[in-house]
Design a protein around this motif. Structure first.
Motif, PDB file in Angstrom:
ATOM      1  N   VAL A 139       0.812  -1.213   0.000  1.00 24.04           N
ATOM      2  CA  VAL A 139       0.000   0.000   0.000  1.00 24.04           C
ATOM      3  C   VAL A 139       0.846   1.264   0.000  1.00 24.04           C
ATOM      4  CG1 VAL A 139      -1.737   1.303   1.310  1.00 24.04           C
ATOM      5  CG2 VAL A 139      -1.940  -1.175   1.061  1.00 24.04           C
ATOM      6  N   PHE A 140       1.949   1.272   0.758  1.00 24.47           N
ATOM      7  CA  PHE A 140       2.791   2.471   0.816  1.00 24.47           C
ATOM      8  C   PHE A 140       3.288   2.871  -0.567  1.00 24.47           C
ATOM      9  CE2 PHE A 140       6.951   4.534   1.229  1.00 24.47           C
ATOM     10  CZ  PHE A 140       6.601   5.627   2.010  1.00 24.47           C
ATOM     11  N   LEU A 141       3.618   1.878  -1.398  1.00 24.99           N
ATOM     12  CA  LEU A 141       4.120   2.165  -2.744  1.00 24.99           C
ATOM     13  C   LEU A 141       2.999   2.357  -3.756  1.00 24.99           C
ATOM     14  CD1 LEU A 141       7.078  -0.394  -2.991  1.00 24.99           C
ATOM     15  CD2 LEU A 141       7.239   2.073  -2.691  1.00 24.99           C
ATOM     16  N   THR A 142       1.918   1.588  -3.622  1.00 22.22           N
ATOM     17  CA  THR A 142       0.898   1.603  -4.673  1.00 22.22           C
ATOM     18  C   THR A 142      -0.086   2.753  -4.573  1.00 22.22           C
ATOM     19  OG1 THR A 142      -0.486   0.084  -3.382  1.00 22.22           O
ATOM     20  CG2 THR A 142       0.981  -0.892  -5.026  1.00 22.22           C
ATOM     21  N   SER A 143      -0.283   3.312  -3.374  1.00 19.35           N
ATOM     22  CA  SER A 143      -1.306   4.348  -3.229  1.00 19.35           C
ATOM     23  C   SER A 143      -1.057   5.566  -4.127  1.00 19.35           C
ATOM     24  CB  SER A 143      -1.431   4.779  -1.772  1.00 19.35           C
ATOM     25  OG  SER A 143      -2.524   5.662  -1.614  1.00 19.35           O
ATOM     26  N   GLY A 156      -3.219  13.841  -0.204  1.00 19.31           N
ATOM     27  CA  GLY A 156      -3.831  13.609  -1.509  1.00 19.31           C
ATOM     28  C   GLY A 156      -3.235  12.414  -2.217  1.00 19.31           C
ATOM     29  N   LEU A 157      -1.915  12.205  -2.028  1.00 15.40           N
ATOM     30  CA  LEU A 157      -1.248  11.073  -2.662  1.00 15.40           C
ATOM     31  C   LEU A 157      -1.667   9.745  -2.039  1.00 15.40           C
ATOM     32  CD1 LEU A 157       2.374  12.501  -3.019  1.00 15.40           C
ATOM     33  CD2 LEU A 157       0.620  12.337  -4.787  1.00 15.40           C
ATOM     34  N   TYR A 158      -2.185   9.806  -0.815  1.00 22.07           N
ATOM     35  CA  TYR A 158      -2.614   8.587  -0.129  1.00 22.07           C
ATOM     36  C   TYR A 158      -4.123   8.560   0.081  1.00 22.07           C
ATOM     37  CZ  TYR A 158       2.172   7.227   0.465  1.00 22.07           C
ATOM     38  OH  TYR A 158       3.472   6.839   0.197  1.00 22.07           O
ATOM     39  N   ARG A 159      -4.821   9.326  -0.758  1.00 22.85           N
ATOM     40  CA  ARG A 159      -6.278   9.291  -0.694  1.00 22.85           C
ATOM     41  C   ARG A 159      -6.774   7.891  -1.080  1.00 22.85           C
ATOM     42  NH1 ARG A 159      -9.223  13.413  -0.182  1.00 22.85           N
ATOM     43  NH2 ARG A 159      -7.641  14.848  -0.964  1.00 22.85           N
ATOM     44  N   GLY A 160      -7.675   7.353  -0.320  1.00 27.28           N
ATOM     45  CA  GLY A 160      -8.196   6.021  -0.611  1.00 27.28           C
ATOM     46  C   GLY A 160      -7.323   4.892  -0.090  1.00 27.28           C
TER      47      GLY A 160
END
Length: 310
Positions: free
Chosen positions: A110-114, A179-183
């Protein structure tokens, strides 16, 4: 070698499935589409073939790292669990061991894909005006009469995002790091459970498809096991995938959703429970060939490496 094999397998999977992924995201986030073929035809009519590959460059650049991390984490977690429980990393793992290792491999992604998913989804849902609509002109027989004609050659505003890196920079500037980790909360739920299902179903299917007297299935067995594992994983993942896509698109303009639960409740209230399974058929159709390619490549690289090292 699991990291290397996972990286190569992931790239092959993206190459096979990206156009259907674009269609899936647009169906999930744009209510105007009545079905798969409506979305396919509308995308092709407006943007031609390139419309299906919007946002591809960033996933191709990052998928090798993400896939490598997933497969490598899974194998290392499984080895440590087997060493702790049975005294040997090579011991046959139980179904619980495989499930926990798969769950861990989904979480670390998740840290990389978000940020990648945010850019991908926004580029996929950013439609391009048709060529004849890009330039307004009052000259020529097809011009529409106007009381106040527009200036000759006035350009229609171009797309907001000019590519994956520009999209990431724009989101970071306008919405901050959040914003980069929204969702990402929905992404955590999606990937944790789906990767537990993914690796468990693949291991079980490989065991069932292995011929008597052999330790591993043949190529056909790997293809079938990989394809079916991908379908089962996406069947589990689709509800959270819908919410994830909507939260990531929601950052553009006025915010509609306050968070994961509000997005889920509002979506179900407005469109019914079926909204959580939007794109399920497409996900499953895409997952089978994609994960056939991922696993057959992964296993082939591992077998090649073992042959070179022995």
């Amino acid at each position: 070698m699991d990291f290397v094999a996972g990286a190569i397998g992931g790239v092959c999977g993206v190459a096979v499935g990206y156009p259907l992924d674009t269609v899936k995201v647009r169906i999930q986030t744009e209510p105007r589409y009545t079905g798969i073929w409506h979305c396919v035809w509308d995308t092709y009519r407006r943007e031609r073939v390139w419309g299906f590959y919007r946002g591809l460059s960033l996933p191709v650049c990052t998928v090798s790292l993400v896939s490598s991390l997933s497969f490598g984490t899974y194998r290392h977690c499984l080895s440590h669990i087997c060493r702790f429980r049975y005294g040997s990393a090579d011991a046959k793992p139980a179904k619980t061991d495989i499930t926990l290792s798969g769950f861990a491999s989904g979480l670390v992604r998740v840290f990389l894909t978000s940020p990648t998913e945010v850019a991908k989804v926004r580029l996929q849902t950013q439609t391009q005006p048709q060529p004849q609509q890009r330039r307004l002109s009052t000259s020529g027989p097809s011009a529409v009469p106007s009381v106040c004609p527009a200036p000759l050659g006035r350009l229609v505003p171009g797309p907001k995002y000019h590519g994956p890196l520009h999209c990431l920079a724009t989101v970071a500037r306008e919405e901050g790091l959040r914003g980069l980790y929204r969702g990402s909360s929905a992404l955590l739920f999606r990937d944790g459970h789906s990767f537990a299902t993914y690796f468990l179903s693949y291991a079980l299917l490989c065991e069932w498809l292995t011929p008597a007297g052999h330790s591993q299935p043949d190529v056909l067995g790997v293809l079938v096991a990989g394809g079916c594992a991908g379908v089962l994983a996406w069947a589990v993942a689709t509800p959270m995938d819908v919410i994830k896509s909507r939260l990531q698109v929601d950052g553009q303009g006025q915010r509609r959703y306050r968070g994961l639960l509000h997005c889920m409740a509002a979506s179900v209230r407005e469109e019914g429970p079926r909204v959580l399974f939007k794109g399920l058929t497409l996900n499953c159709c895409r997952a089978f060939p994609v994960n056939m390619a991922v696993f057959v490549t992964y296993e082939a690289v591992l077998r090649l490496a073992r042959g070179l090292l022995t």
